[in-house]
Design a protein around this motif. Structure first.
Motif, short mmCIF file in Angstrom:
data_model
loop_
_atom_site.label_atom_id
_atom_site.label_comp_id
_atom_site.label_asym_id
_atom_site.label_seq_id
_atom_site.Cartn_x
_atom_site.Cartn_y
_atom_site.Cartn_z
N MET A 1 0.85 -1.18 0.00
CA MET A 1 0.00 0.00 0.00
C MET A 1 0.89 1.24 0.00
O MET A 1 1.85 1.31 0.75
N HIS A 2 0.55 2.18 -0.82
CA HIS A 2 1.32 3.40 -0.95
C HIS A 2 0.79 4.47 -0.01
O HIS A 2 0.03 4.18 0.91
N ALA A 3 1.17 5.70 -0.26
CA ALA A 3 0.77 6.81 0.59
C ALA A 3 -0.76 6.88 0.68
O ALA A 3 -1.46 6.59 -0.28
N ILE A 4 -1.21 7.28 1.85
CA ILE A 4 -2.65 7.40 2.10
C ILE A 4 -2.97 8.86 2.33
O ILE A 4 -2.31 9.54 3.12
N LYS A 5 -3.98 9.33 1.62
CA LYS A 5 -4.43 10.71 1.74
C LYS A 5 -5.85 10.69 2.30
O LYS A 5 -6.69 9.91 1.82
N ILE A 6 -6.13 11.51 3.31
CA ILE A 6 -7.47 11.63 3.86
C ILE A 6 -8.02 12.98 3.42
O ILE A 6 -7.36 14.01 3.56
N GLU A 7 -9.23 12.95 2.87
CA GLU A 7 -9.85 14.18 2.39
C GLU A 7 -11.37 14.12 2.56
O GLU A 7 -11.94 13.04 2.73
N SER A 8 -11.99 15.29 2.48
CA SER A 8 -13.45 15.38 2.52
C SER A 8 -14.04 14.80 1.26
O SER A 8 -13.42 14.86 0.19
N ALA A 9 -15.24 14.25 1.36
CA ALA A 9 -15.91 13.68 0.21
C ALA A 9 -17.40 13.93 0.31
O ALA A 9 -17.95 14.15 1.39
N ASP A 10 -18.05 13.87 -0.84
CA ASP A 10 -19.50 13.99 -0.93
C ASP A 10 -20.11 12.63 -0.65
O ASP A 10 -19.89 11.68 -1.40
N PHE A 11 -20.88 12.52 0.44
CA PHE A 11 -21.49 11.25 0.83
C PHE A 11 -22.35 10.66 -0.30
O PHE A 11 -22.45 9.44 -0.42
N ALA A 12 -22.93 11.51 -1.13
CA ALA A 12 -23.82 11.04 -2.19
C ALA A 12 -23.08 10.60 -3.45
O ALA A 12 -23.70 10.03 -4.36
N SER A 13 -21.78 10.81 -3.53
CA SER A 13 -21.04 10.45 -4.74
C SER A 13 -21.06 8.94 -4.96
O SER A 13 -21.07 8.16 -4.01
N PRO A 14 -21.06 8.49 -6.22
CA PRO A 14 -21.11 7.06 -6.51
C PRO A 14 -19.95 6.27 -5.87
O PRO A 14 -20.16 5.16 -5.37
N ALA A 15 -18.75 6.82 -5.85
CA ALA A 15 -17.61 6.11 -5.27
C ALA A 15 -17.80 5.93 -3.77
O ALA A 15 -17.52 4.86 -3.22
N VAL A 16 -18.27 6.97 -3.09
CA VAL A 16 -18.51 6.88 -1.66
C VAL A 16 -19.64 5.90 -1.39
O VAL A 16 -19.55 5.06 -0.49
N GLN A 17 -20.69 5.96 -2.18
CA GLN A 17 -21.82 5.05 -1.97
C GLN A 17 -21.41 3.59 -2.20
O GLN A 17 -21.92 2.69 -1.53
N ALA A 18 -20.48 3.34 -3.10
CA ALA A 18 -19.99 1.97 -3.31
C ALA A 18 -19.24 1.49 -2.06
O ALA A 18 -19.39 0.34 -1.64
N LEU A 19 -18.45 2.37 -1.45
CA LEU A 19 -17.73 2.01 -0.22
C LEU A 19 -18.72 1.80 0.93
O LEU A 19 -18.58 0.86 1.71
N VAL A 20 -19.73 2.66 1.01
CA VAL A 20 -20.77 2.50 2.04
C VAL A 20 -21.49 1.17 1.86
O VAL A 20 -21.78 0.47 2.84
N ALA A 21 -21.77 0.80 0.62
CA ALA A 21 -22.43 -0.49 0.36
C ALA A 21 -21.56 -1.65 0.84
O ALA A 21 -22.07 -2.64 1.40
N GLU A 22 -20.25 -1.54 0.65
CA GLU A 22 -19.33 -2.58 1.14
C GLU A 22 -19.36 -2.63 2.66
O GLU A 22 -19.36 -3.71 3.27
#
Length: 153
Positions: A1-22
């Motif tokens: 695993m490489h560098a990890i970046k933490i940032e704000s995200a839109d809860f409604a975005s498709p990528a976030v919703q895919a992670l929420v589904a997981e």
């Protein structure tokens, strides 16, 4: 695993919703059936000044999430999750610290959360980070196996 970046995200975005589904699938597998967590949530819950939603990114992929929403003067931690491939590397601890910092900057006095007795990794993380048991609250108050915690900021 490489560098990890933490940032704000839109809860409604498709990528976030895919992670929420997981995340919800993981909860469903641990607790059996259902959607994993029926707590009512909306994207507005995680939109400032109501709250915030954060993600951890490594190699362009979302590997963890955690959000908080206002619950009175507190910040309620929601959707804390790390993908299986990234577990055991301190990602969740970094996410928790980022949520605490975000909530502190927004004027919240403590972080509160609900977890369950079939999430030993989460319980260990919260307790080692200084969270202490409190009276159950929220959607799952009174349900068997629910554990509620708080930490002053």
């Amino acid at each position: 695993m490489h560098a990890i970046k933490i940032e704000s995200a839109d809860f409604a975005s498709p990528a976030v919703q895919a992670l929420v589904a997981e995340n919800l699938a993981d909860l469903s597998a641990r607790y059996g059936g259902g959607t994993g967590d029926d707590t009512p949530l909306t994207a507005a819950d995680f939109t400032p000044p109501n709250g915030a939603f954060l993600v951890a990114i490594s190699d362009g992929r979302l590997i963890a999430s955690a959000g908080w929403r206002r619950h009175g003067g507190d910040a309620e931690l929601k959707r804390m999750f790390t993908v299986a491939a990234a577990r055991g590397r301190g990602v969740a601890r970094r996410m928790l610290a980022a949520v605490e910092q975000s909530a502190r900057e927004a004027g919240c006095k403590r972080v509160i959360l609900e977890t369950g007795n079939r999430q030993p990794e989460a319980i260990a993380l919260y307790e080692s980070a200084g969270y202490e048991r409190i009276e159950d609250f929220g959607f799952y108050a009174g349900h068997v196996g629910v554990l509620s915690y708080a930490k002053a900021l």
